[in-house]
Design a protein around this motif. Sequence first.
Motif, PDB file in Angstrom:
ATOM      1  N   LEU A   1      -3.072  74.133  66.218  1.00 40.74           N
ATOM      2  CA  LEU A   1      -2.585  74.829  65.073  1.00 40.74           C
ATOM      3  C   LEU A   1      -3.603  74.311  63.885  1.00 40.74           C
ATOM      4  O   LEU A   1      -3.861  73.319  63.528  1.00 40.74           O
ATOM      5  CB  LEU A   1      -1.054  74.171  64.869  1.00 40.74           C
ATOM      6  N   ILE A   2      -3.992  75.500  63.503  1.00 44.39           N
ATOM      7  CA  ILE A   2      -4.792  75.491  62.535  1.00 44.39           C
ATOM      8  C   ILE A   2      -4.383  75.688  61.058  1.00 44.39           C
ATOM      9  O   ILE A   2      -3.474  76.392  60.763  1.00 44.39           O
ATOM     10  CB  ILE A   2      -6.015  76.555  62.703  1.00 44.39           C
ATOM     11  N   ALA A   3      -4.791  74.767  60.191  1.00 42.66           N
ATOM     12  CA  ALA A   3      -4.280  74.673  58.661  1.00 42.66           C
ATOM     13  C   ALA A   3      -5.529  74.357  57.815  1.00 42.66           C
ATOM     14  O   ALA A   3      -6.539  73.938  58.083  1.00 42.66           O
ATOM     15  CB  ALA A   3      -3.163  73.816  58.671  1.00 42.66           C
ATOM     16  N   ARG A   4      -5.259  74.739  56.508  1.00 41.28           N
ATOM     17  CA  ARG A   4      -6.265  74.393  55.398  1.00 41.28           C
ATOM     18  C   ARG A   4      -5.589  73.541  54.519  1.00 41.28           C
ATOM     19  O   ARG A   4      -4.554  73.833  54.278  1.00 41.28           O
ATOM     20  CB  ARG A   4      -6.844  75.624  54.725  1.00 41.28           C
ATOM     21  N   ALA A   5      -6.108  72.283  54.111  1.00 39.88           N
ATOM     22  CA  ALA A   5      -5.406  71.491  52.910  1.00 39.88           C
ATOM     23  C   ALA A   5      -6.052  71.672  51.764  1.00 39.88           C
ATOM     24  O   ALA A   5      -7.175  71.883  51.505  1.00 39.88           O
ATOM     25  CB  ALA A   5      -5.705  70.061  53.643  1.00 39.88           C
ATOM     26  N   ALA A   6      -5.317  71.529  50.940  1.00 42.02           N
ATOM     27  CA  ALA A   6      -5.593  71.696  49.281  1.00 42.02           C
ATOM     28  C   ALA A   6      -5.102  70.534  48.746  1.00 42.02           C
ATOM     29  O   ALA A   6      -3.718  70.247  48.942  1.00 42.02           O
ATOM     30  CB  ALA A   6      -4.939  72.932  48.827  1.00 42.02           C
ATOM     31  N   ALA A   7      -5.867  69.654  48.137  1.00 40.04           N
ATOM     32  CA  ALA A   7      -5.546  68.683  47.476  1.00 40.04           C
ATOM     33  C   ALA A   7      -4.519  68.806  45.972  1.00 40.04           C
ATOM     34  O   ALA A   7      -4.733  69.864  45.671  1.00 40.04           O
ATOM     35  CB  ALA A   7      -6.768  67.737  46.950  1.00 40.04           C
ATOM     36  N   ILE A   8      -3.644  67.903  46.055  1.00 36.74           N
ATOM     37  CA  ILE A   8      -2.673  68.304  44.822  1.00 36.74           C
ATOM     38  C   ILE A   8      -2.951  67.024  43.825  1.00 36.74           C
ATOM     39  O   ILE A   8      -2.978  65.957  44.030  1.00 36.74           O
ATOM     40  CB  ILE A   8      -1.267  67.997  45.405  1.00 36.74           C
ATOM     41  N   ALA A   9      -3.310  67.673  42.543  1.00 43.07           N
ATOM     42  CA  ALA A   9      -3.534  66.806  41.415  1.00 43.07           C
ATOM     43  C   ALA A   9      -2.106  66.429  40.756  1.00 43.07           C
ATOM     44  O   ALA A   9      -1.341  67.240  40.329  1.00 43.07           O
ATOM     45  CB  ALA A   9      -4.403  67.885  40.643  1.00 43.07           C
ATOM     46  N   GLY A  10      -2.380  65.162  40.580  1.00 42.04           N
ATOM     47  CA  GLY A  10      -1.238  64.522  39.719  1.00 42.04           C
ATOM     48  C   GLY A  10       0.009  64.357  40.585  1.00 42.04           C
ATOM     49  O   GLY A  10       0.000  64.645  41.772  1.00 42.04           O
ATOM     50  N   PRO A  11       1.023  63.806  40.028  1.00 43.72           N
ATOM     51  CA  PRO A  11       2.234  63.605  40.966  1.00 43.72           C
ATOM     52  C   PRO A  11       2.881  65.058  41.108  1.00 43.72           C
ATOM     53  O   PRO A  11       3.179  65.903  40.450  1.00 43.72           O
ATOM     54  CB  PRO A  11       3.220  62.668  39.873  1.00 43.72           C
ATOM     55  N   ASP A  12       3.341  65.350  42.448  1.00 45.81           N
ATOM     56  CA  ASP A  12       4.050  66.239  42.727  1.00 45.81           C
ATOM     57  C   ASP A  12       5.177  65.932  43.846  1.00 45.81           C
ATOM     58  O   ASP A  12       4.888  65.375  44.842  1.00 45.81           O
ATOM     59  CB  ASP A  12       2.907  67.212  43.468  1.00 45.81           C
ATOM     60  N   THR A  13       6.279  66.373  43.388  1.00 49.14           N
ATOM     61  CA  THR A  13       7.381  65.880  44.259  1.00 49.14           C
ATOM     62  C   THR A  13       8.112  67.071  45.077  1.00 49.14           C
ATOM     63  O   THR A  13       9.163  67.032  45.544  1.00 49.14           O
ATOM     64  CB  THR A  13       8.768  65.134  43.327  1.00 49.14           C
TER      65      THR A  13
ATOM     66  N   LEU B   1       2.497  66.738  50.922  1.00 54.23           N
ATOM     67  CA  LEU B   1       2.656  65.733  51.948  1.00 54.23           C
ATOM     68  C   LEU B   1       1.497  64.887  52.095  1.00 54.23           C
ATOM     69  O   LEU B   1       0.293  65.388  51.889  1.00 54.23           O
ATOM     70  CB  LEU B   1       2.711  66.741  53.239  1.00 54.23           C
ATOM     71  N   PHE B   2       1.766  63.611  52.527  1.00 49.90           N
ATOM     72  CA  PHE B   2       0.666  62.787  52.758  1.00 49.90           C
ATOM     73  C   PHE B   2       0.604  62.703  54.394  1.00 49.90           C
ATOM     74  O   PHE B   2       1.405  62.160  54.989  1.00 49.90           O
ATOM     75  CB  PHE B   2       0.964  61.380  51.996  1.00 49.90           C
ATOM     76  N   ALA B   3      -0.563  63.279  55.085  1.00 49.69           N
ATOM     77  CA  ALA B   3      -0.402  63.498  56.490  1.00 49.69           C
ATOM     78  C   ALA B   3      -0.050  62.178  57.246  1.00 49.69           C
ATOM     79  O   ALA B   3       0.565  62.205  58.247  1.00 49.69           O
ATOM     80  CB  ALA B   3      -1.869  64.058  56.814  1.00 49.69           C
ATOM     81  N   PRO B   4      -0.839  60.952  57.004  1.00 46.50           N
ATOM     82  CA  PRO B   4      -0.559  59.807  57.905  1.00 46.50           C
ATOM     83  C   PRO B   4       0.976  59.620  57.890  1.00 46.50           C
ATOM     84  O   PRO B   4       1.408  58.793  58.686  1.00 46.50           O
ATOM     85  CB  PRO B   4      -1.547  58.853  57.378  1.00 46.50           C
ATOM     86  N   ASP B   5       1.843  59.895  56.733  1.00 46.97           N
ATOM     87  CA  ASP B   5       3.225  59.662  56.824  1.00 46.97           C
ATOM     88  C   ASP B   5       4.060  60.294  57.513  1.00 46.97           C
ATOM     89  O   ASP B   5       5.155  60.344  57.498  1.00 46.97           O
ATOM     90  CB  ASP B   5       3.689  59.411  55.404  1.00 46.97           C
ATOM     91  N   LEU B   6       3.592  61.854  57.898  1.00 44.21           N
ATOM     92  CA  LEU B   6       4.455  62.709  58.807  1.00 44.21           C
ATOM     93  C   LEU B   6       4.970  62.047  59.892  1.00 44.21           C
ATOM     94  O   LEU B   6       4.485  61.062  60.579  1.00 44.21           O
ATOM     95  CB  LEU B   6       3.394  63.646  59.258  1.00 44.21           C
ATOM     96  N   PRO B   7       6.293  62.217  59.967  1.00 39.98           N
ATOM     97  CA  PRO B   7       7.087  61.844  61.356  1.00 39.98           C
ATOM     98  C   PRO B   7       6.146  62.309  62.376  1.00 39.98           C
ATOM     99  O   PRO B   7       5.875  63.517  62.693  1.00 39.98           O
ATOM    100  CB  PRO B   7       8.563  62.639  61.216  1.00 39.98           C
ATOM    101  N   GLY B   8       6.002  61.301  63.434  1.00 32.40           N
ATOM    102  CA  GLY B   8       5.391  61.466  64.622  1.00 32.40           C
ATOM    103  C   GLY B   8       3.886  61.553  64.523  1.00 32.40           C
ATOM    104  O   GLY B   8       3.371  61.892  65.444  1.00 32.40           O
TER     105      GLY B   8
ATOM    106  N   VAL C   1      -1.419  66.528  50.000  1.00 31.23           N
ATOM    107  CA  VAL C   1      -2.042  67.658  50.089  1.00 31.23           C
ATOM    108  C   VAL C   1      -0.912  68.956  50.303  1.00 31.23           C
ATOM    109  O   VAL C   1       0.103  68.495  50.751  1.00 31.23           O
ATOM    110  CB  VAL C   1      -3.206  67.894  51.122  1.00 31.23           C
ATOM    111  N   SER C   2      -1.501  69.995  50.217  1.00 30.92           N
ATOM    112  CA  SER C   2      -0.376  71.312  50.562  1.00 30.92           C
ATOM    113  C   SER C   2      -1.165  71.893  51.744  1.00 30.92           C
ATOM    114  O   SER C   2      -2.668  71.970  51.776  1.00 30.92           O
ATOM    115  CB  SER C   2      -0.299  72.218  49.534  1.00 30.92           C
ATOM    116  N   LEU C   3      -0.458  72.329  52.711  1.00 25.76           N
ATOM    117  CA  LEU C   3      -1.280  73.066  53.821  1.00 25.76           C
ATOM    118  C   LEU C   3      -0.649  74.245  54.067  1.00 25.76           C
ATOM    119  O   LEU C   3       0.584  74.892  53.759  1.00 25.76           O
ATOM    120  CB  LEU C   3      -0.500  72.322  55.281  1.00 25.76           C
ATOM    121  N   ASN C   4      -1.563  75.224  54.166  1.00 23.15           N
ATOM    122  CA  ASN C   4      -1.689  76.838  54.561  1.00 23.15           C
ATOM    123  C   ASN C   4      -2.046  76.717  56.122  1.00 23.15           C
ATOM    124  O   ASN C   4      -3.168  76.663  56.325  1.00 23.15           O
ATOM    125  CB  ASN C   4      -2.625  77.591  53.644  1.00 23.15           C
TER     126      ASN C   4
END
Length: 200
Positions: A31-43, A48-55, A92-95
């Motif tokens: 599954l292909i995606a493009r990541a964009a960095a999120i500047a500053g705090p974003d709730t 998402l922080f990829a290494p913390d994703l479930p699974g 990051v955010s993923l598209n």
Amino acid sequence: MRGRSAPFADPNQASHEARPIWSAEAGAPVLIARAAAIAGPDTSEAALFAPDLPGAVHLLIDDRKRSHLLLVCGPLALQLLIEGADLLSGPVSLNFITRGIAELAPAIDKLSMLRRILACSSQFRHAQRSWSTQTLRLRNALIALDGHAAGASYREIATVIFGKERVARDWPDPSLKDRVRRSLSRGQAYINGRYRTLIF
């Protein structure tokens, strides 16, 4: 490469058990995606922080600075190929990307798989810890039966059931070998009709 990836595939395991990262260029379904960095705090839910994703079990960064993220939950597995921002630098955010109309149906299937993995991983980890005495005995019986059919020694079977360290430490004690014998006898009883006790 970048020194950010660690070897992870155990050469002693079959590929479906070791869960290696497969090359997308060789035709691996990803599954292909493009990541964009999120500047500053974003709730927001977009962050998402990829290494913390479930699974998430493996993250490999190749020489083209692409991230290969493997997500697993039980028998379900999905490999993501992510371009753009560094997944280890922060949220990051993923598209997700579909390359052409012909790829639309496979992409929908992979997105459905992604949703199932993210939903089930915490439940599955809890279920993995919930071995009862009966299910452990059944598991050990099937391992012993399979090992015996493949020509494995009692010690080799014990290594699969109890682990390499325990067998190296306790094998001189005959009780461990006796447990393997009992497991094998239990397995042979199952194939001789005792399996019916699991059905009724």
